[in-house]
Design a protein around this motif. Structure first.
Motif, short mmCIF file in Angstrom:
data_model
loop_
_atom_site.label_atom_id
_atom_site.label_comp_id
_atom_site.label_asym_id
_atom_site.label_seq_id
_atom_site.Cartn_x
_atom_site.Cartn_y
_atom_site.Cartn_z
N UNK A 29 5.19 -7.49 6.69
CA UNK A 29 4.64 -7.52 5.33
C UNK A 29 4.28 -6.12 4.84
N UNK A 30 3.77 -5.28 5.73
CA UNK A 30 3.45 -3.90 5.37
C UNK A 30 4.71 -3.16 4.93
N UNK A 64 2.45 5.89 9.25
CA UNK A 64 1.37 5.52 8.32
C UNK A 64 0.72 4.21 8.75
N UNK A 65 1.52 3.22 9.16
CA UNK A 65 0.98 1.95 9.64
C UNK A 65 0.10 2.16 10.87
N UNK A 66 0.57 2.99 11.79
CA UNK A 66 -0.17 3.22 13.02
C UNK A 66 -1.50 3.90 12.73
N UNK A 67 -1.53 4.87 11.83
CA UNK A 67 -2.80 5.52 11.51
C UNK A 67 -3.74 4.59 10.77
N UNK A 68 -3.20 3.70 9.94
CA UNK A 68 -4.06 2.80 9.16
C UNK A 68 -4.55 1.60 9.97
N UNK A 101 -15.86 -0.40 15.19
CA UNK A 101 -15.24 -1.47 14.39
C UNK A 101 -15.24 -1.01 12.95
N UNK A 102 -14.08 -1.12 12.30
CA UNK A 102 -13.97 -0.72 10.90
C UNK A 102 -13.06 -1.69 10.16
N UNK A 103 -13.31 -1.80 8.87
CA UNK A 103 -12.46 -2.65 8.06
C UNK A 103 -11.26 -1.84 7.58
N UNK A 104 -10.17 -2.53 7.37
CA UNK A 104 -8.96 -1.88 6.88
C UNK A 104 -8.51 -2.60 5.62
N UNK A 105 -7.74 -1.91 4.82
CA UNK A 105 -7.26 -2.47 3.56
C UNK A 105 -6.26 -3.59 3.81
#
Length: 125
Positions: A29-30, A64-68, A101-105
Protein backbone atom coordinates in the motif's frame (compact mmCIF):
# COMPACT_ATOMS: atom_id res chain seq x y z
CA UNK A 1 12.23 -5.54 -14.09
CA UNK A 2 10.04 -4.46 -16.97
CA UNK A 3 7.31 -6.61 -18.43
CA UNK A 4 6.57 -5.30 -21.88
CA UNK A 5 6.17 -1.55 -22.16
CA UNK A 6 3.50 -0.84 -19.55
CA UNK A 7 4.25 -2.97 -16.50
CA UNK A 8 7.13 -3.79 -14.22
CA UNK A 9 7.62 -6.54 -11.67
CA UNK A 10 9.39 -6.63 -8.32
CA UNK A 11 10.88 -10.13 -8.00
CA UNK A 12 12.22 -10.16 -4.44
CA UNK A 13 9.30 -8.36 -2.77
CA UNK A 14 8.34 -11.22 -0.38
CA UNK A 15 11.96 -11.66 0.73
CA UNK A 16 12.35 -7.95 1.46
CA UNK A 17 9.12 -7.86 3.49
CA UNK A 18 10.31 -10.88 5.46
CA UNK A 19 13.72 -9.26 6.06
CA UNK A 20 12.26 -6.00 7.40
CA UNK A 21 9.55 -7.94 9.32
CA UNK A 22 6.58 -6.09 7.87
CA UNK A 23 3.36 -7.35 6.32
CA UNK A 24 3.29 -7.53 2.54
CA UNK A 25 0.04 -5.57 2.37
CA UNK A 26 1.38 -2.59 4.33
CA UNK A 27 4.52 -2.28 2.22
CA UNK A 28 2.46 -2.77 -0.94
CA UNK A 29 0.00 0.00 0.00
CA UNK A 30 2.89 2.37 0.74
CA UNK A 31 4.43 1.80 -2.68
CA UNK A 32 1.12 2.17 -4.50
CA UNK A 33 0.50 5.50 -2.76
CA UNK A 34 4.03 6.80 -3.33
CA UNK A 35 4.25 5.71 -6.96
CA UNK A 36 0.70 6.88 -7.70
CA UNK A 37 -0.17 3.76 -9.63
CA UNK A 38 -2.06 0.52 -9.32
CA UNK A 39 -0.71 -2.98 -9.00
CA UNK A 40 -1.33 -6.51 -7.79
CA UNK A 41 0.38 -9.67 -6.60
CA UNK A 42 1.12 -12.51 -9.00
CA UNK A 43 0.99 -16.21 -8.11
CA UNK A 44 4.48 -16.25 -6.58
CA UNK A 45 3.89 -13.25 -4.29
CA UNK A 46 5.79 -10.86 -6.53
CA UNK A 47 4.38 -7.39 -7.15
CA UNK A 48 3.34 -6.18 -10.59
CA UNK A 49 3.04 -2.39 -10.97
CA UNK A 50 1.19 -0.68 -13.78
CA UNK A 51 3.70 1.66 -15.39
CA UNK A 52 7.45 1.60 -15.78
CA UNK A 53 9.72 2.66 -12.93
CA UNK A 54 13.49 2.70 -12.71
CA UNK A 55 15.04 0.52 -9.98
CA UNK A 56 16.63 3.57 -8.34
CA UNK A 57 13.18 5.09 -7.69
CA UNK A 58 11.92 1.89 -6.07
CA UNK A 59 15.14 1.64 -4.04
CA UNK A 60 14.83 5.19 -2.75
CA UNK A 61 11.20 4.58 -1.79
CA UNK A 62 12.24 1.42 0.05
CA UNK A 63 14.79 3.45 2.03
CA UNK A 64 12.07 6.00 2.82
CA UNK A 65 9.74 3.21 4.03
CA UNK A 66 12.48 1.76 6.23
CA UNK A 67 13.26 5.11 7.86
CA UNK A 68 9.57 5.88 8.42
CA UNK A 69 8.15 2.48 9.45
CA UNK A 70 11.04 0.19 10.44
CA UNK A 71 13.97 1.87 12.20
CA UNK A 72 13.79 3.29 15.71
CA UNK A 73 14.38 7.04 15.75
CA UNK A 74 16.19 6.93 19.11
CA UNK A 75 18.65 4.04 18.77
CA UNK A 76 18.43 3.47 14.96
CA UNK A 77 17.75 -0.23 15.52
CA UNK A 78 15.73 -2.16 12.89
CA UNK A 79 14.49 -4.56 15.61
CA UNK A 80 10.97 -3.08 15.79
CA UNK A 81 7.35 -4.10 15.46
CA UNK A 82 4.61 -2.17 13.68
CA UNK A 83 1.35 -2.36 15.62
CA UNK A 84 -2.05 -0.87 14.93
CA UNK A 85 -4.10 0.19 17.93
CA UNK A 86 -7.73 -0.77 17.52
CA UNK A 87 -9.09 2.03 19.70
CA UNK A 88 -7.35 4.93 17.95
CA UNK A 89 -6.58 3.24 14.60
CA UNK A 90 -3.04 4.66 14.70
CA UNK A 91 0.13 2.79 13.81
CA UNK A 92 2.93 2.62 16.38
CA UNK A 93 6.54 1.45 16.01
CA UNK A 94 7.70 -0.40 19.14
CA UNK A 95 11.47 -0.86 19.51
CA UNK A 96 12.71 -4.08 21.15
CA UNK A 97 16.22 -2.71 21.79
CA UNK A 98 15.52 0.49 23.73
CA UNK A 99 11.79 0.15 24.42
CA UNK A 100 10.84 3.38 22.64
CA UNK A 101 7.39 3.71 21.11
CA UNK A 102 6.31 6.29 18.56
CA UNK A 103 3.36 6.84 16.29
CA UNK A 104 3.81 6.86 12.55
CA UNK A 105 1.76 8.44 9.80
CA UNK A 106 -0.92 6.40 8.12
CA UNK A 107 -0.53 5.68 4.44
CA UNK A 108 -2.47 8.16 2.35
CA UNK A 109 -3.05 8.13 -1.34
CA UNK A 110 -0.58 10.09 -3.38
CA UNK A 111 -1.28 12.16 -6.45
CA UNK A 112 -3.99 10.69 -8.65
CA UNK A 113 -4.27 12.04 -12.18
CA UNK A 114 -7.76 12.70 -13.51
CA UNK A 115 -9.16 12.60 -16.99
CA UNK A 116 -9.32 15.80 -18.99
CA UNK A 117 -13.11 15.80 -19.10
CA UNK A 118 -13.33 15.34 -15.33
CA UNK A 119 -11.15 18.37 -14.71
CA UNK A 120 -13.25 20.51 -17.05
CA UNK A 121 -16.51 19.35 -15.43
CA UNK A 122 -15.19 20.10 -11.95
CA UNK A 123 -14.00 23.53 -13.06
CA UNK A 124 -17.42 24.39 -14.58
CA UNK A 125 -19.35 23.46 -11.41
Amino acid sequence: MRIGTRKCIWHNFPEICETIKRKNDHVFQFFLAELGTSGNFDGNGRVVFKGTFVPQKVGSLLKKYITMYVTCHLCKSPDTDLEKEQATRLYFVQCHSCGARRSVATITKGYQATQRGERRAARNK
